[in-house]
Each structure stands twice: as structure tokens, then as C-alpha cells.
Scaffold this motif. Structure first.
Motif, PDB file in Angstrom:
ATOM      1  N   GLN A  31       0.813  -1.222   0.000  1.00 59.94           N
ATOM      2  CA  GLN A  31       0.000   0.000   0.000  1.00 59.94           C
ATOM      3  C   GLN A  31       0.847   1.275   0.000  1.00 59.94           C
ATOM      4  O   GLN A  31       0.639   2.146  -0.828  1.00 59.94           O
ATOM      5  CB  GLN A  31      -0.928   0.015   1.234  1.00 59.94           C
ATOM      6  CG  GLN A  31      -1.914  -1.125   1.282  1.00 59.94           C
ATOM      7  CD  GLN A  31      -2.975  -0.997   0.206  1.00 59.94           C
ATOM      8  OE1 GLN A  31      -3.431   0.094  -0.098  1.00 59.94           O
ATOM      9  NE2 GLN A  31      -3.367  -2.112  -0.377  1.00 59.94           N
ATOM     10  N   ARG A  35       1.935   3.798  -3.495  1.00 62.93           N
ATOM     11  CA  ARG A  35       1.296   5.117  -3.382  1.00 62.93           C
ATOM     12  C   ARG A  35       2.321   6.252  -3.291  1.00 62.93           C
ATOM     13  O   ARG A  35       2.166   7.291  -3.910  1.00 62.93           O
ATOM     14  CB  ARG A  35       0.383   5.128  -2.165  1.00 62.93           C
ATOM     15  CG  ARG A  35      -0.404   6.416  -2.021  1.00 62.93           C
ATOM     16  CD  ARG A  35      -1.457   6.295  -0.931  1.00 62.93           C
ATOM     17  NE  ARG A  35      -2.688   5.807  -1.532  1.00 62.93           N
ATOM     18  CZ  ARG A  35      -3.304   4.669  -1.209  1.00 62.93           C
ATOM     19  NH1 ARG A  35      -2.828   3.905  -0.263  1.00 62.93           N
ATOM     20  NH2 ARG A  35      -4.408   4.305  -1.798  1.00 62.93           N
ATOM     21  N   TYR A  36       3.376   6.085  -2.498  1.00 66.19           N
ATOM     22  CA  TYR A  36       4.311   7.175  -2.229  1.00 66.19           C
ATOM     23  C   TYR A  36       5.673   7.016  -2.889  1.00 66.19           C
ATOM     24  O   TYR A  36       6.437   7.987  -2.937  1.00 66.19           O
ATOM     25  CB  TYR A  36       4.472   7.360  -0.718  1.00 66.19           C
ATOM     26  CG  TYR A  36       3.174   7.776  -0.088  1.00 66.19           C
ATOM     27  CD1 TYR A  36       2.694   9.071  -0.230  1.00 66.19           C
ATOM     28  CD2 TYR A  36       2.406   6.859   0.618  1.00 66.19           C
ATOM     29  CE1 TYR A  36       1.480   9.452   0.315  1.00 66.19           C
ATOM     30  CE2 TYR A  36       1.189   7.237   1.172  1.00 66.19           C
ATOM     31  CZ  TYR A  36       0.735   8.535   1.019  1.00 66.19           C
ATOM     32  OH  TYR A  36      -0.468   8.896   1.556  1.00 66.19           O
ATOM     33  N   PRO A  38       6.185   5.010  -6.157  1.00 59.67           N
ATOM     34  CA  PRO A  38       5.848   4.080  -7.244  1.00 59.67           C
ATOM     35  C   PRO A  38       7.115   3.562  -7.931  1.00 59.67           C
ATOM     36  O   PRO A  38       8.062   4.309  -8.121  1.00 59.67           O
ATOM     37  CB  PRO A  38       5.009   4.921  -8.204  1.00 59.67           C
ATOM     38  CG  PRO A  38       4.689   6.187  -7.503  1.00 59.67           C
ATOM     39  CD  PRO A  38       5.646   6.336  -6.363  1.00 59.67           C
ATOM     40  N   TRP A 143       3.061   7.197   8.476  1.00 59.90           N
ATOM     41  CA  TRP A 143       2.005   6.629   7.644  1.00 59.90           C
ATOM     42  C   TRP A 143       1.196   5.676   8.505  1.00 59.90           C
ATOM     43  O   TRP A 143       1.760   4.921   9.304  1.00 59.90           O
ATOM     44  CB  TRP A 143       2.618   5.880   6.462  1.00 59.90           C
ATOM     45  CG  TRP A 143       1.629   5.256   5.549  1.00 59.90           C
ATOM     46  CD1 TRP A 143       0.824   5.889   4.648  1.00 59.90           C
ATOM     47  CD2 TRP A 143       1.338   3.857   5.415  1.00 59.90           C
ATOM     48  NE1 TRP A 143       0.058   4.969   3.965  1.00 59.90           N
ATOM     49  CE2 TRP A 143       0.364   3.719   4.428  1.00 59.90           C
ATOM     50  CE3 TRP A 143       1.827   2.713   6.058  1.00 59.90           C
ATOM     51  CZ2 TRP A 143      -0.149   2.482   4.048  1.00 59.90           C
ATOM     52  CZ3 TRP A 143       1.320   1.492   5.692  1.00 59.90           C
ATOM     53  CH2 TRP A 143       0.343   1.378   4.699  1.00 59.90           C
ATOM     54  N   SER A 149      -4.146   6.668   2.271  1.00 59.87           N
ATOM     55  CA  SER A 149      -3.971   7.788   1.356  1.00 59.87           C
ATOM     56  C   SER A 149      -3.505   9.061   2.066  1.00 59.87           C
ATOM     57  O   SER A 149      -3.431  10.116   1.457  1.00 59.87           O
ATOM     58  CB  SER A 149      -5.270   8.066   0.592  1.00 59.87           C
ATOM     59  OG  SER A 149      -6.289   8.445   1.495  1.00 59.87           O
TER      60      SER A 149
END
Length: 167
Positions: A31, A35-36, A38, A143, A149
Motif C-alpha cells: 500500500q 502510493r508514495y 511508485p 504513515w 492515502s
């Protein structure tokens, strides 16, 4: 005891020791990473059952880094080649955020890195994060897996990137 399956770098299959810590490591890779960071490569995965579940010696060497196997690595290390960042990620379910002491330990361990260093603490949920909030070091990121997200930035001159002191 059912091992937790994990595929990294699109092809390498690992099995993590069951438990909350390993579930969070899996979420970091599946995840947080996409997302952060790639296309980041997973260079290291620690596990409660095997300290060095995955250690990409060749990947570290390409970055000019060699290590003593006794070094205290973070739980996950990602390399974002596009931005030349090493993301050092601690998975926290019961102890161990990137506090001031850990920040210093990691900065010394990775002092020879040519890539920029990004320090991240990952929590499974905000309740766990709340227990450690006062310990989290400045110039780091946080995170929370149950809100993937969102990311929390602890000061510094930039959001999600290596912190560089200005002269």
C-alpha cells in the motif's frame, strides 16, 4: 501456523512470520510503496522470524553501501530510483518508532548513502500511533495503514523527501 505470503519487486516470493508486525510490513510494501514511491525496489525486508527475510546485497552495493549483518536495519527499505531516495521504514505495532535515538542510529548506518534518506514510521492505526506520538522524531514521515492515502509530515523543509539542513 500459516505464513503470510508476500511478493516483492514483481517476482520474488517471500513468506513472513504470522502476526500484526508482519501484516503491517505487507501493507507497507503493498500500500505505502506503490502510493508514495511508485516503482521503488524493495531492498530489505526484516521479519520477526528471520531478521533478514530479504536483503538485496547487489542493490545496496550499486548504491555504494556495504553493511555489517549485525547493523540494526529498519523493517523495510525501499529505493526510489527516479528520485534517488532510500526510504527507511519502521513498522510499529508494539515498539520502535523513528524517535531521536533511532533517527541518529539510522543516519549513522546510512551515512555513506549517495541517495537521499527518508525516515518513515508506519503504524497499523491511529490508536497505536497515539501511544507513540510524543516520541516521533522531527524531519520524519508517519504513515497509518488504516488511512493509506494520508501521510503525516513532522516539520522539516519539505514534505516526503530527504531532509537537508540549509547552511
Amino acid at each position: 501456523m500459516q505464513m503470510l505470503p508476500l511478493v516483492i519487486n514483481g517476482r520474488i516470493e517471500l513468506s513472513l512470520t504470522p502476526g500484526a508486525h508482519s501484516r503491517l510490513i505487507k501493507e507497507i510494501i503493498e500500500q505505502f510503496g506503490p502510493r508514495y514511491a511508485p516503482e521503488a525496489l524493495v531492498l530489505y525486508v526484516g521479519d520477526t522470524g528471520a531478521k533478514m527475510r530479504h536483503f538485496d546485497k547487489r542493490g545496496f552495493k550499486a548504491l555504494g553501501l556495504t553493511f555489517d549483518s549485525h547493523g540494526k536495519f529498519p523493517d523495510v527499505i525501499l529505493y526510489d530510483k527516479k528520485r534517488n531516495w532510500l526510504l527507511l521504514i519502521e513498522s510499529v505495532t508494539s515498539h520502535g518508532p523513528v524517535d531521536a535515538k533511532r533517527h541518529t542510529e539510522l543516519s549513522l548506518l546510512f551515512k555513506d548513502a549517495e541517495a537521499g534518506i527518508v525516515y518513515v514510521t508506519a503504524f497499523p492505526d491511529r490508536q497505536t500511533m497515539a501511544r507513540y506520538l510524543s516520541e516521533i522524531s522531527w524531519e520524519t514521515e508517519v504513515w497509518v495503514a488504516d488511512a493509506p492515502s494520508h501521510i503525516i509530515h513532522f516539520d522539516g523543509e519539505r514534505f516526503l523527501g530527504p531532509y537537508e539542513e540549509t547552511p
